[in-house]
Write a protein that holds these residues in place. Structure first.
Motif, PDB file in Angstrom:
ATOM      1  N   PHE A   3      34.908   9.381  47.448  1.00  0.00           N
ATOM      2  CA  PHE A   3      34.690   9.746  49.122  1.00  0.00           C
ATOM      3  C   PHE A   3      33.622  10.445  49.451  1.00  0.00           C
ATOM      4  CE2 PHE A   3      39.483  10.351  48.719  1.00  0.00           C
ATOM      5  CZ  PHE A   3      40.030   9.655  49.328  1.00  0.00           C
ATOM      6  N   GLY A   4      32.521  11.018  48.505  1.00  0.00           N
ATOM      7  CA  GLY A   4      31.567  11.649  48.786  1.00  0.00           C
ATOM      8  C   GLY A   4      31.962  13.436  48.593  1.00  0.00           C
ATOM      9  N   GLU A   5      31.264  14.029  48.082  1.00  0.00           N
ATOM     10  CA  GLU A   5      31.220  15.166  47.972  1.00  0.00           C
ATOM     11  C   GLU A   5      31.184  15.844  49.269  1.00  0.00           C
ATOM     12  OE1 GLU A   5      29.066  18.274  45.202  1.00  0.00           O
ATOM     13  OE2 GLU A   5      28.965  16.690  43.935  1.00  0.00           O
ATOM     14  N   LEU A   6      31.114  15.530  50.187  1.00  0.00           N
ATOM     15  CA  LEU A   6      30.771  16.474  51.701  1.00  0.00           C
ATOM     16  C   LEU A   6      31.993  16.514  52.146  1.00  0.00           C
ATOM     17  CD1 LEU A   6      27.511  16.242  52.392  1.00  0.00           C
ATOM     18  CD2 LEU A   6      28.321  18.212  51.950  1.00  0.00           C
ATOM     19  N   ALA A   7      32.497  14.842  51.817  1.00  0.00           N
ATOM     20  CA  ALA A   7      33.666  14.577  52.926  1.00  0.00           C
ATOM     21  C   ALA A   7      35.319  14.589  52.395  1.00  0.00           C
ATOM     22  CB  ALA A   7      33.414  13.177  52.863  1.00  0.00           C
ATOM     23  N   LEU A   8      35.143  15.399  51.354  1.00  0.00           N
ATOM     24  CA  LEU A   8      35.900  15.718  50.695  1.00  0.00           C
ATOM     25  C   LEU A   8      36.797  17.538  50.591  1.00  0.00           C
ATOM     26  CD1 LEU A   8      37.863  14.245  47.841  1.00  0.00           C
ATOM     27  CD2 LEU A   8      36.117  15.030  45.956  1.00  0.00           C
ATOM     28  N   VAL A   9      37.537  17.294  50.785  1.00  0.00           N
ATOM     29  CA  VAL A   9      38.289  18.676  50.745  1.00  0.00           C
ATOM     30  C   VAL A   9      39.007  19.000  49.409  1.00  0.00           C
ATOM     31  CG1 VAL A   9      39.717  20.625  52.479  1.00  0.00           C
ATOM     32  CG2 VAL A   9      38.376  19.025  53.075  1.00  0.00           C
ATOM     33  N   GLU A  10      38.178  20.070  48.664  1.00  0.00           N
ATOM     34  CA  GLU A  10      39.330  20.294  46.924  1.00  0.00           C
ATOM     35  C   GLU A  10      39.621  21.277  47.484  1.00  0.00           C
ATOM     36  OE1 GLU A  10      36.551  19.557  44.185  1.00  0.00           O
ATOM     37  OE2 GLU A  10      34.801  17.925  44.982  1.00  0.00           O
ATOM     38  N   LEU A  11      40.996  21.581  47.771  1.00  0.00           N
ATOM     39  CA  LEU A  11      41.747  22.979  47.323  1.00  0.00           C
ATOM     40  C   LEU A  11      42.279  22.607  46.537  1.00  0.00           C
ATOM     41  CD1 LEU A  11      41.679  23.214  51.896  1.00  0.00           C
ATOM     42  CD2 LEU A  11      40.420  24.498  49.988  1.00  0.00           C
ATOM     43  N   GLY A  12      42.540  22.144  45.407  1.00  0.00           N
ATOM     44  CA  GLY A  12      43.585  21.987  44.311  1.00  0.00           C
ATOM     45  C   GLY A  12      43.213  23.254  43.389  1.00  0.00           C
ATOM     46  N   SER A  13      41.970  23.651  43.265  1.00  0.00           N
ATOM     47  CA  SER A  13      41.666  24.098  42.409  1.00  0.00           C
ATOM     48  C   SER A  13      41.399  25.793  42.748  1.00  0.00           C
ATOM     49  CB  SER A  13      40.469  23.577  40.792  1.00  0.00           C
ATOM     50  OG  SER A  13      40.891  22.216  40.709  1.00  0.00           O
ATOM     51  N   ASN A  14      41.606  26.109  42.964  1.00  0.00           N
ATOM     52  CA  ASN A  14      42.040  27.674  43.601  1.00  0.00           C
ATOM     53  C   ASN A  14      40.259  28.254  42.997  1.00  0.00           C
ATOM     54  OD1 ASN A  14      43.998  27.741  43.971  1.00  0.00           O
ATOM     55  ND2 ASN A  14      45.222  27.761  42.140  1.00  0.00           N
ATOM     56  N   GLU A  15      38.887  27.405  43.460  1.00  0.00           N
ATOM     57  CA  GLU A  15      37.841  27.942  42.997  1.00  0.00           C
ATOM     58  C   GLU A  15      37.736  28.193  44.352  1.00  0.00           C
ATOM     59  OE1 GLU A  15      37.214  23.827  40.756  1.00  0.00           O
ATOM     60  OE2 GLU A  15      37.484  23.331  42.919  1.00  0.00           O
ATOM     61  N   ASN A  16      36.162  29.645  44.257  1.00  0.00           N
ATOM     62  CA  ASN A  16      35.744  30.217  44.923  1.00  0.00           C
ATOM     63  C   ASN A  16      34.834  29.646  45.954  1.00  0.00           C
ATOM     64  OD1 ASN A  16      34.965  31.471  47.319  1.00  0.00           O
ATOM     65  ND2 ASN A  16      34.523  33.862  45.231  1.00  0.00           N
ATOM     66  N   PRO A  17      35.569  29.151  47.314  1.00  0.00           N
ATOM     67  CA  PRO A  17      34.233  28.245  48.099  1.00  0.00           C
ATOM     68  C   PRO A  17      32.821  28.690  48.754  1.00  0.00           C
ATOM     69  CG  PRO A  17      36.415  29.039  49.785  1.00  0.00           C
ATOM     70  CD  PRO A  17      36.501  29.832  48.407  1.00  0.00           C
ATOM     71  N   TYR A  18      32.647  30.022  48.033  1.00  0.00           N
ATOM     72  CA  TYR A  18      31.494  30.703  48.584  1.00  0.00           C
ATOM     73  C   TYR A  18      30.416  31.110  47.357  1.00  0.00           C
ATOM     74  CZ  TYR A  18      34.913  31.402  52.175  1.00  0.00           C
ATOM     75  OH  TYR A  18      35.913  32.024  52.714  1.00  0.00           O
ATOM     76  N   GLY A  19      30.722  30.082  46.021  1.00  0.00           N
ATOM     77  CA  GLY A  19      30.397  30.254  45.121  1.00  0.00           C
ATOM     78  C   GLY A  19      29.929  31.531  44.736  1.00  0.00           C
ATOM     79  N   PRO A  20      29.208  31.762  43.420  1.00  0.00           N
ATOM     80  CA  PRO A  20      28.945  32.610  43.172  1.00  0.00           C
ATOM     81  C   PRO A  20      27.488  33.371  43.517  1.00  0.00           C
ATOM     82  CG  PRO A  20      27.683  31.118  41.511  1.00  0.00           C
ATOM     83  CD  PRO A  20      28.727  30.110  42.360  1.00  0.00           C
ATOM     84  N   SER A  21      27.089  35.105  43.128  1.00  0.00           N
ATOM     85  CA  SER A  21      26.236  35.298  43.844  1.00  0.00           C
ATOM     86  C   SER A  21      24.692  34.638  43.358  1.00  0.00           C
ATOM     87  CB  SER A  21      26.414  36.475  42.398  1.00  0.00           C
ATOM     88  OG  SER A  21      24.719  37.200  42.495  1.00  0.00           O
ATOM     89  N   ALA A  22      23.584  34.947  44.014  1.00  0.00           N
ATOM     90  CA  ALA A  22      22.344  34.417  44.705  1.00  0.00           C
ATOM     91  C   ALA A  22      21.959  35.098  42.823  1.00  0.00           C
ATOM     92  CB  ALA A  22      21.453  34.521  45.266  1.00  0.00           C
ATOM     93  N   ASP A  23      22.055  36.157  42.391  1.00  0.00           N
ATOM     94  CA  ASP A  23      21.693  36.319  41.071  1.00  0.00           C
ATOM     95  C   ASP A  23      22.132  35.855  40.063  1.00  0.00           C
ATOM     96  OD1 ASP A  23      21.044  38.749  43.203  1.00  0.00           O
ATOM     97  OD2 ASP A  23      22.045  40.057  42.733  1.00  0.00           O
ATOM     98  N   ALA A  24      23.132  35.409  39.982  1.00  0.00           N
ATOM     99  CA  ALA A  24      23.526  34.507  38.406  1.00  0.00           C
ATOM    100  C   ALA A  24      22.852  33.154  38.995  1.00  0.00           C
ATOM    101  CB  ALA A  24      25.440  34.611  38.679  1.00  0.00           C
TER     102      ALA A  24
END
Ligand SMILES: *Cc1c(COP(=O)(O)O)cnc(C)c1O
Length: 390
Positions: A50-71
């Motif tokens: 599908f291409g990463e942008l077309a995919l809606v990945e809502l199966g693994s309870n990940e944080n859609p906002y990602g980590p702190s920029a400090d990380a």
């Protein structure tokens, strides 16, 4: 008399076929009956398709906002040291965690994800002839850990589906399932895959009644996201109960699932025993640095949790408005009942590039677990759902 070289099998001769069943027959009793963890879909294949942008990945309870920029910055800062082993003690990260939680460092142990710690707790404290108790619809790793250790599973039935906390942990049933052979109890609070939780009073009452020699593991993978007034972390009870273990993770609220870091808090003596099992360099150097940095960015953590709570409420309302059964959640996912086999719905959504988690393996075939995405992902999920349900 030694065999002549000509009698040896020709090189490339495969010898007798040894399939999985044969090797399983050679494995320890616990491993023999074990089924490998089911990660859901092959996401790499989906991303390719599908291409990463077309995919809606809502199966693994990940944080859609990602980590702190400090990380991210901390990882870049560590790239010069890839040829070095990481700190085998994880001292800096543990000191940072000790400060955050207000505990001495001796109460902390790091894991390659909390999954690793949950597995090793059973390995250390339960075995053949001994019981491990956990609730039905509890986290899948509890069953894996128990079986891998060769211990016996004892399931506590959940609260009924029409209870105030539908499918929530019935702590009375958990207590009733404890026998003299019980070594370990696993509870997730809030729980995956139900999203349900139990309150601070209920936990205090439960811990007061569990025999002191039974180790109680409270898996708090979603604790940072819980904002219900009655929710209380088991960390508050750590001093009162030396048989209590609390596990946490950087995979959810901190948005660092890809780095694989979890930790546990427990009595120093329990930690010392668990340390005997730990692989010396179980948390890699990039992960140690990134998690330490992430811990320092409380504003990002708070921001991500607030976004999640907002989106969780609006997604739950949207699903409810479609006549679906929405279970209460204090996590970053929602368990949704469809009133019929949800398999075909899940498959049709996957065909549209919307990946959810089927619940057949959890004994809830009429349900799907939907991670709370960012606003755009949630919109696309609802649009696809409307198409599929039409
Ligand atoms: C996601 C999750 C974990 C986290 O596992 P890690 O190995 O730390 O990524 C642990 N417990 C529960 C209940 C979870 O849902």
């Amino acid at each position: 008399m030694s065999a002549r070289i000509d009698d040896a099998p020709a090189s490339g001769d495969a010898g007798p076929a040894r399939d999985e069943a044969w090797f399983a027959s050679r494995a320890t009793p616990g491993i023999r009956g074990l089924k490998a963890y089911d990660p859901g879909h092959d996401l790499v294949a989906f991303r390719r398709r599908f291409g990463e942008l077309a995919l809606v990945e809502l199966g693994s309870n990940e944080n859609p906002y990602g980590p702190s920029a400090d990380a991210r910055a901390a990882i870049l800062d560590q790239l010069h040291a890839l040829h070095r082993y990481p700190d085998p003690l994880g001292g800096d990260l543990k000191r940072a965690l000790a400060a955050v939680h207000g505990v001495p460092i001796e109460r902390l142990m790091l894991g390659n994800g909390s999954h690793e710690l949950l597995m090793q707790l059973a390995q250390a404290f339960a075995g053949p002839g001994q019981d491990v108790v956990f609730p039905r619809h509890g986290f899948a790793v509890f069953a894996l850990a128990t079986q891998a250790a060769g211990a016996t599973t004892r399931i506590a039935e959940p609260l009924p589906r029409d209870a105030a906390m539908p499918l929530g942990h019935d702590l009375e049933a958990v207590l009733a399932a404890i026998t003299p052979a019980t070594r370990l109890v696993y509870l997730a609070n809030p729980n995956n895959p139900t999203g349900t939780w139990f309150g601070r009073q209920a936990l205090a009452g439960f811990l007061a009644r569990v025999p002191g020699e039974v180790i109680v593991v409270v898996d708090e993978a979603y604790a940072e996201m819980a904002d219900a007034p009655d929710y209380g972390s088991a960390l508050e009870r750590l001093d009162a109960h030396p048989n209590l273990v609390v596990t946490r993770t950087f995979s959810k609220a901190y948005g660092l699932a890809g780095l694989r870091v979890g930790y546990l808090l427990a009595a120093p003596g329990l930690v010392a025993v668990m340390e005997r099992l730990r692989e010396s360099f179980n948390v890699n150097g990039l992960a140690l640095a990134a998690c330490e940095a992430a811990l320092g960015d409380t504003a990002h953590l708070r921001w991500a949790c607030e976004r999640n709570a907002e989106q969780r409420a609006s997604l739950a309302a949207a699903l409810q408005a479609r006549g679906l059964e929405v279970f209460p959640s204090q996590t970053n996912f929602i368990l949704v009942g469809f009133g019929r086999d949800a398999g075909p719905i899940e498959a049709a959504l996957a065909e549209r590039g919307v990946v959810l988690r089927p619940m057949g393996g959890y004994g809830l075939p009429d349900c799907l677990r939907i991670s709370v995405g960012n606003p755009d992902e949630n919109r696309r999920l609802l649009a696809a759902l409307d198409e599929v349900m039409a």
